[in-house]
Design a protein around this motif. Structure first.
Motif, PDB file in Angstrom:
ATOM      1  N   ARG A  40       0.834  -1.190   0.000  1.00 36.44           N
ATOM      2  CA  ARG A  40       0.000   0.000   0.000  1.00 36.44           C
ATOM      3  C   ARG A  40       0.873   1.246   0.000  1.00 36.44           C
ATOM      4  O   ARG A  40       1.937   1.284   0.619  1.00 36.44           O
ATOM      5  CB  ARG A  40      -0.938   0.011   1.209  1.00 36.44           C
ATOM      6  N   ARG A  41       0.404   2.239  -0.689  1.00 31.94           N
ATOM      7  CA  ARG A  41       1.148   3.483  -0.758  1.00 31.94           C
ATOM      8  C   ARG A  41       1.108   4.186   0.585  1.00 31.94           C
ATOM      9  O   ARG A  41       0.186   3.991   1.365  1.00 31.94           O
ATOM     10  CB  ARG A  41       0.534   4.367  -1.840  1.00 31.94           C
ATOM     11  N   THR A  45     -10.514  13.020  -5.506  1.00 28.65           N
ATOM     12  CA  THR A  45     -10.835  12.539  -4.158  1.00 28.65           C
ATOM     13  C   THR A  45     -12.289  12.809  -3.801  1.00 28.65           C
ATOM     14  O   THR A  45     -12.926  12.012  -3.113  1.00 28.65           O
ATOM     15  CB  THR A  45      -9.903  13.218  -3.127  1.00 28.65           C
ATOM     16  N   SER A  52     -14.581   6.213   2.846  1.00 26.95           N
ATOM     17  CA  SER A  52     -13.996   5.979   1.532  1.00 26.95           C
ATOM     18  C   SER A  52     -14.434   7.073   0.575  1.00 26.95           C
ATOM     19  O   SER A  52     -15.579   7.529   0.609  1.00 26.95           O
ATOM     20  CB  SER A  52     -14.425   4.617   0.987  1.00 26.95           C
ATOM     21  N   THR A  53     -13.509   7.489  -0.264  1.00 21.28           N
ATOM     22  CA  THR A  53     -13.789   8.512  -1.255  1.00 21.28           C
ATOM     23  C   THR A  53     -13.916   7.865  -2.624  1.00 21.28           C
ATOM     24  O   THR A  53     -13.792   6.643  -2.769  1.00 21.28           O
ATOM     25  CB  THR A  53     -12.679   9.567  -1.273  1.00 21.28           C
ATOM     26  N   ARG A 109     -10.111   5.639  -2.652  1.00 20.94           N
ATOM     27  CA  ARG A 109      -9.248   6.234  -1.637  1.00 20.94           C
ATOM     28  C   ARG A 109      -9.907   6.163  -0.265  1.00 20.94           C
ATOM     29  O   ARG A 109     -11.133   6.199  -0.161  1.00 20.94           O
ATOM     30  CB  ARG A 109      -8.932   7.684  -1.993  1.00 20.94           C
ATOM     31  N   ARG A 110      -9.082   6.063   0.772  1.00 21.64           N
ATOM     32  CA  ARG A 110      -9.578   6.075   2.145  1.00 21.64           C
ATOM     33  C   ARG A 110      -9.080   7.327   2.847  1.00 21.64           C
ATOM     34  O   ARG A 110      -7.986   7.819   2.556  1.00 21.64           O
ATOM     35  CB  ARG A 110      -9.122   4.823   2.895  1.00 21.64           C
ATOM     36  N   GLU A 111      -9.886   7.819   3.785  1.00 20.23           N
ATOM     37  CA  GLU A 111      -9.571   9.104   4.398  1.00 20.23           C
ATOM     38  C   GLU A 111      -9.906   9.086   5.884  1.00 20.23           C
ATOM     39  O   GLU A 111     -10.880   8.455   6.306  1.00 20.23           O
ATOM     40  CB  GLU A 111     -10.365  10.216   3.690  1.00 20.23           C
ATOM     41  N   ILE A 142      -4.878  10.587   3.807  1.00 21.91           N
ATOM     42  CA  ILE A 142      -5.494   9.985   2.631  1.00 21.91           C
ATOM     43  C   ILE A 142      -4.617   8.851   2.142  1.00 21.91           C
ATOM     44  O   ILE A 142      -3.411   9.025   1.899  1.00 21.91           O
ATOM     45  CB  ILE A 142      -5.691  11.018   1.507  1.00 21.91           C
ATOM     46  N   ALA A 143      -5.213   7.668   2.005  1.00 18.20           N
ATOM     47  CA  ALA A 143      -4.530   6.509   1.434  1.00 18.20           C
ATOM     48  C   ALA A 143      -5.040   6.321   0.013  1.00 18.20           C
ATOM     49  O   ALA A 143      -6.247   6.220  -0.214  1.00 18.20           O
ATOM     50  CB  ALA A 143      -4.803   5.255   2.269  1.00 18.20           C
ATOM     51  N   LEU A 144      -4.126   6.275  -0.934  1.00 16.16           N
ATOM     52  CA  LEU A 144      -4.525   6.186  -2.336  1.00 16.16           C
ATOM     53  C   LEU A 144      -4.967   4.783  -2.737  1.00 16.16           C
ATOM     54  O   LEU A 144      -5.575   4.597  -3.771  1.00 16.16           O
ATOM     55  CB  LEU A 144      -3.355   6.625  -3.245  1.00 16.16           C
ATOM     56  N   GLY A 145      -4.649   3.769  -1.918  1.00 19.15           N
ATOM     57  CA  GLY A 145      -5.081   2.407  -2.220  1.00 19.15           C
ATOM     58  C   GLY A 145      -3.923   1.539  -2.653  1.00 19.15           C
ATOM     59  O   GLY A 145      -2.771   1.992  -2.710  1.00 19.15           O
TER      60      GLY A 145
END
Length: 210
Positions: free
Chosen positions: A8-9, A70, A146-147, A151-153, A205-208
């Motif tokens: 994961r990034r 996002t 989730s966006t 993406r997760r926030e 923010i996680a880009l996935g």
């Protein structure tokens, strides 16, 4: 055969302020003022008109593309966004928008949030915990979700001050005095507090998966 691991990034971190406010014309405004971010300091404005049209005002194509990927907007404009603040008075110029607002003394919730240590507010686990209570204290507010684009926030709040007054024009039209953020804004999984407020926040923010 060992199963492959999904890498994961890294989490992207934004430190700054979010101001959410309504106007008597029905236009609702969300200002993001980021002192630290992967793009350096910048500010952006999300604006939802009374008819439901959602507009993003961002200072560069890079930030416009990131924020636009996002959250959900009907239109995106790249315009100069300038923000200044002094003694509780904020001034915002963002293309067709001219905005001034003032902040008041923090209440009990604001004082409690000020006691949250910075390192704790930056942890996704803390945002997951506070998400259980955020909607009870501030209906419509979430601190994780989730966006678009997977993406997760996470939001970690550290201060909250009321916005008792504002003046704003959009494309030369007076938007009227401050009002509740009603209906809630629809840019992402969470709205801002119904009562206009300025929140100090850490956003992760996680880009996935790569």
């Amino acid at each position: 055969m060992r199963p492959s691991r999904v890498r994961r990034r890294p989490l992207l971190r934004f430190e700054g302020w979010i101001a959410g406010m309504g106007t008597s014309s029905g236009t609702r405004i969300v200002l993001g003022h980021w002192c630290r971010s992967p793009f350096g300091p910048f500010s952006d404005v999300m604006l939802e008109k009374a008819d439901g049209e959602r507009l993003l005002l961002a200072p560069t194509r890079e930030t416009a593309d990131f924020v636009g990927a996002t959250y959900t907007f009907d239109a995106v404009r790249v315009v100069p966004v300038e923000v200044s603040s002094a003694a509780g008075a904020w001034t915002v110029t963002a293309g067709p928008l001219d905005l001034c607002f003032t902040t008041g003394r923090r209440g009990l919730l604001g004082m409690l949030l000020c006691a949250v240590p910075g390192p704790l507010a930056r942890r996704p686990a803390w945002s997951a915990l506070t998400d259980r209570f955020a909607g009870l204290l501030l209906p419509g507010v979430r601190t994780r979700g989730s966006t678009i684009g997977g993406r997760r926030e996470w939001y970690g709040a550290r201060d909250l001050r009321p916005i008792p007054a504002l003046s704003a024009t959009f494309e030369g039209t007076d938007l009227g005095p401050v009002a509740a953020v009603e209906p809630p804004v629809r840019f992402g999984f969470s709205s801002v507090p119904r009562e206009p407020a300025l929140t100090r926040v850490t956003t992760l923010i996680a880009l996935g998966p790569e």
